[in-house]
Write an enzyme that holds these catalytic residues in place. Structure first.
Site, PDB file in Angstrom:
ATOM      1  CG  HIS A 253      -0.424   0.103   2.571  1.00 16.24           C
ATOM      2  ND1 HIS A 253      -0.649   1.421   3.098  1.00 16.24           N
ATOM      3  CD2 HIS A 253       0.016  -0.694   3.207  1.00 16.24           C
ATOM      4  CE1 HIS A 253      -0.190   1.453   4.263  1.00 16.24           C
ATOM      5  NE2 HIS A 253       0.439   0.062   4.510  1.00 16.24           N
TER       6      HIS A 253
ATOM      7  CB  THR B 107      -5.396 -19.980   0.724  1.00 16.34           C
ATOM      8  OG1 THR B 107      -5.531 -21.311   1.004  1.00 16.34           O
ATOM      9  CG2 THR B 107      -5.566 -19.775  -0.916  1.00 16.34           C
TER      10      THR B 107
ATOM     11  CB  CYS C 217       1.530   3.329  11.035  1.00 18.11           C
ATOM     12  SG  CYS C 217       2.000   3.126   9.430  1.00 18.11           S
TER      13      CYS C 217
END
Ligand code: PLP
Length: 394
Positions: free
Chosen positions: A205, A240, A328
């Site tokens: 990102h 996955t 953040c």
């Protein structure tokens, strides 16, 4: 009276980036029709597996490594955690980790956690320009040092650590080095072999890809043990794979490589124009951090006599986005640990804002921000020069 909403001027590209339309386009089939599990044997699955292979090549090419050295993760924080935890787990006799006082919270929180579990952490200090003293690093290395983990580019100031010099020191002592390159990848030319680090973390990102995907480069000669176990990613990261996001990261990596060569300097020029204008038009404003060894897109400026949160809110009313410290850690209200480590007093930290430019910024946007910021700072000076509280998102 109805006011027409102003278009967003996004000057917070170190927090996250706008998804590039090419990345979005590349991802869509993998969210809709191509839903196979990449571990499945039939063609629907095999197509997903080969899309991941291609993304692995694209990311490897951006960092100058081999595809089999790339492990896909969910974010930069996971990559950082994986590298540090692997080094900590591989040799139980090595219980010393070296990092710095200005790391991202992913490193800080993990090292604090490991300290509670009996690890000894050396937090290397920085000087007022945000730079390390490499003598101190050299002296901190010990026979029981499991890993040195540090930033390449600081997310708050953009200050760059000299990774090639650092890796020469760590490699001479055969101590692995992990580089948090989350802010550097896509903004600086990069070759992992020249950098000399054993691990390198990156995040989608920050590269015009959506949130939720990252990668860890692991040098092929480096031993590695995962904390998230499973058979995927060559048993180096269970779960996955997030096929669409990995395809997006591959596309974003390819775009980043081409932008690095074709638009080199354009963002730096805009940043320099923005910065020099503000230094001229806002009285007593100063740059935080080394101005030479710095990312080309970032400027962290201290404005005297204002509260950065107040500036942020008034800029937000005009749809201009920037950051008071690291986004953040937004929500926390304490002075930035990075600016504190650089030794600045609270009033300088209180007035500091980070502006980080990106691929989609224009000269007109920079002009608009350069008109708004001095006006807003002057307004705050008129309203309440001295009584604003000491608050800043960390
Ligand atoms: N390291 C640095 C330097 C960062 O700036 C960030 C995010 O801001 C991270 C690590 C964490 O990356 P992510 O948000 O992908 O977990």
């Amino acid at each position: 009276m109805n006011t027409v909403p102003q278009p967003t001027i996004y000057l917070d590209n170190n927090a996250t980036t706008q998804v590039d339309p090419t990345v979005f386009e590349a991802m869509t089939p993998w969210l809709r029709d191509e839903y196979g599990n990449p571990s499945s044997m039939y063609s629907l699955g095999r197509r997903a597996a080969s899309a991941i292979d291609q993304a692995r090549e694209q990311v490897a090419s951006l960092v100058g490594g081999s595809p089999n050295e790339i492990v896909f993760t969910s974010c930069g924080s996971e990559s950082i955690n994986s590298a540090i935890l692997s080094a900590a787990a591989l040799d139980p006799d090595k219980t010393h980790i070296i990092t710095t006082a200005v790391e991202h919270s992913a490193t800080v929180k993990l090292c604090e956690h490991l300290a509670r579990r009996g690890y000894e952490i050396t937090w290397l200090p920085v000087d007022s320009s945000g730079q390390l003293d490499l003598e101190k690093l050299t002296h901190a290395l010990r026979p029981d040092t499991a890993l040195v983990s540090l930033l390449w580019a600081n997310n708050e100031t953009g200050v760059l650590f000299p990774i090639e010099e650092i890796s020469r020191i760590t490699n001479a002592r055969k101590i692995p080095l992990h580089v948090d390159a989350v802010q550097a990848v896509g903004k600086l030319p990069l070759n992992v072999t020249e950098l000399g680090a054993q691990f390198l973390s990156l995040s989608g990102h920050k590269l015009h890809c959506p949130k939720g995907v990252g990668a860890l480069h692991i040098n092929r000669r480096m031993r590695f043990t995962p904390w998230l176990r499973g058979s995927q990613e060559d048993s180096r990261r269970g779960g996955t794979q997030n096929v669409a996001s990995i395809v997006g990261l591959g596309q974003a990596a390819e775009l980043a490589a081409s932008h690095l060569t074709t638009e080199d300097g354009a963002i730096r020029n805009l940043r320099d124009l923005f910065e020099s204008t503000l230094l001229r038009t806002v009285p007593d404003s100063v740059i935080n951090g080394d101005q030479d060894q710095r990312l080309p897109n970032t400027t962290n400026i201290a404005f005297a006599g204002v509260d950065s949160e107040a500036v942020l809110m008034l800029l937000d009313e005009e749809n201009i986005c920037c950051s008071a410290g690291s986004a953040c850690a937004s929500g926390s209200v304490h002075p930035s640990h990075v600016l504190k480590a650089m030794g600045f007093p609270n009033d300088r930290i209180r007035g500091s804002l980070r502006f980080s430019l990106g691929r989609f910024n224009t000269a007109a946007q920079v002009d608009a921000a350069c008109e708004a910021i001095p006006r807003i700072v002057a307004k705050l000076h008129r309203l309440s020069p001295a009584d604003s509280p000491v608050v800043m998102a960390g």
